[in-house]
Design a protein around this motif. Sequence first.
Motif, PDB file in Angstrom:
ATOM      1  N   GLU A   7     -46.236  24.121 -62.132  1.00 38.37           N
ATOM      2  CA  GLU A   7     -46.635  25.351 -62.813  1.00 38.37           C
ATOM      3  C   GLU A   7     -48.028  25.213 -63.413  1.00 38.37           C
ATOM      4  O   GLU A   7     -48.804  26.158 -63.415  1.00 38.37           O
ATOM      5  CB  GLU A   7     -45.631  25.712 -63.914  1.00 38.37           C
ATOM      6  N   LYS A   8     -48.341  24.027 -63.909  1.00 38.16           N
ATOM      7  CA  LYS A   8     -49.647  23.786 -64.509  1.00 38.16           C
ATOM      8  C   LYS A   8     -50.751  23.870 -63.450  1.00 38.16           C
ATOM      9  O   LYS A   8     -51.848  24.345 -63.733  1.00 38.16           O
ATOM     10  CB  LYS A   8     -49.654  22.416 -65.171  1.00 38.16           C
ATOM     11  N   ASN A   9     -50.457  23.410 -62.236  1.00 36.92           N
ATOM     12  CA  ASN A   9     -51.441  23.467 -61.163  1.00 36.92           C
ATOM     13  C   ASN A   9     -51.645  24.871 -60.628  1.00 36.92           C
ATOM     14  O   ASN A   9     -52.718  25.194 -60.119  1.00 36.92           O
ATOM     15  CB  ASN A   9     -51.024  22.555 -59.997  1.00 36.92           C
ATOM     16  N   ASN A  10     -50.632  25.718 -60.716  1.00 39.12           N
ATOM     17  CA  ASN A  10     -50.728  27.078 -60.177  1.00 39.12           C
ATOM     18  C   ASN A  10     -51.509  28.012 -61.090  1.00 39.12           C
ATOM     19  O   ASN A  10     -51.969  29.051 -60.656  1.00 39.12           O
ATOM     20  CB  ASN A  10     -49.338  27.651 -59.912  1.00 39.12           C
ATOM     21  N   HIS A  11     -51.629  27.668 -62.361  1.00 42.36           N
ATOM     22  CA  HIS A  11     -52.319  28.595 -63.292  1.00 42.36           C
ATOM     23  C   HIS A  11     -53.683  28.154 -63.599  1.00 42.36           C
ATOM     24  O   HIS A  11     -54.302  27.298 -63.570  1.00 42.36           O
ATOM     25  CB  HIS A  11     -51.545  28.728 -64.597  1.00 42.36           C
ATOM     26  N   ARG A  49     -42.891  21.489 -64.336  1.00 38.82           N
ATOM     27  CA  ARG A  49     -43.994  21.758 -65.261  1.00 38.82           C
ATOM     28  C   ARG A  49     -45.346  21.390 -64.640  1.00 38.82           C
ATOM     29  O   ARG A  49     -46.331  22.097 -64.816  1.00 38.82           O
ATOM     30  CB  ARG A  49     -43.800  20.981 -66.562  1.00 38.82           C
TER      31      ARG A  49
END
Length: 49
Positions: free
Chosen positions: A45-49, A42
């Motif tokens: 994923e939070k850093n990629n968006h 998680r």
Amino acid sequence: MKTTGIVCVTLGILAILGSFIHGNGLMGGFFFTALGAYLIHRANEKNNH
């Protein structure tokens, strides 16, 4: 969240190793390992968006 995930994975792996040595159940170790992996996922994923 990533640091918490790393701590959970580490504790989970240590719990699994301890249960192999002592012969207890594996569910706690697997739970913490899976929880830690989920938290790391998680955070990534939070850093990629």
